[in-house]
Design a protein around this motif. Sequence first.
Motif: not given
Length: 87
Positions: A68-69, A74-79
Amino acid sequence: MPNRPKRSESRYADEAGRLAEIIRRARQERRMSQQELATRAGISVGTVRALESKRTVEPGYFTVQVLAEVLRISAAELPVARPADEL
């Protein structure tokens, strides 16, 4: 290193599928090869291939975090994986 569950055995299979699509799409949008992503993330290209092909259904937290980095996701985009009884 512990063996990861098979797709058919994991209650997180749906989330793994969504994660695979997000990673592949982000990598392709940034015109990165799987090898380049792996090198930048400090993981093996086999790990990237396994994630993108949905063979890995319960990836390690730090693997997902570093991908992700590198991909600027962003964390919000990850399931978010949740146990079936919490859905």
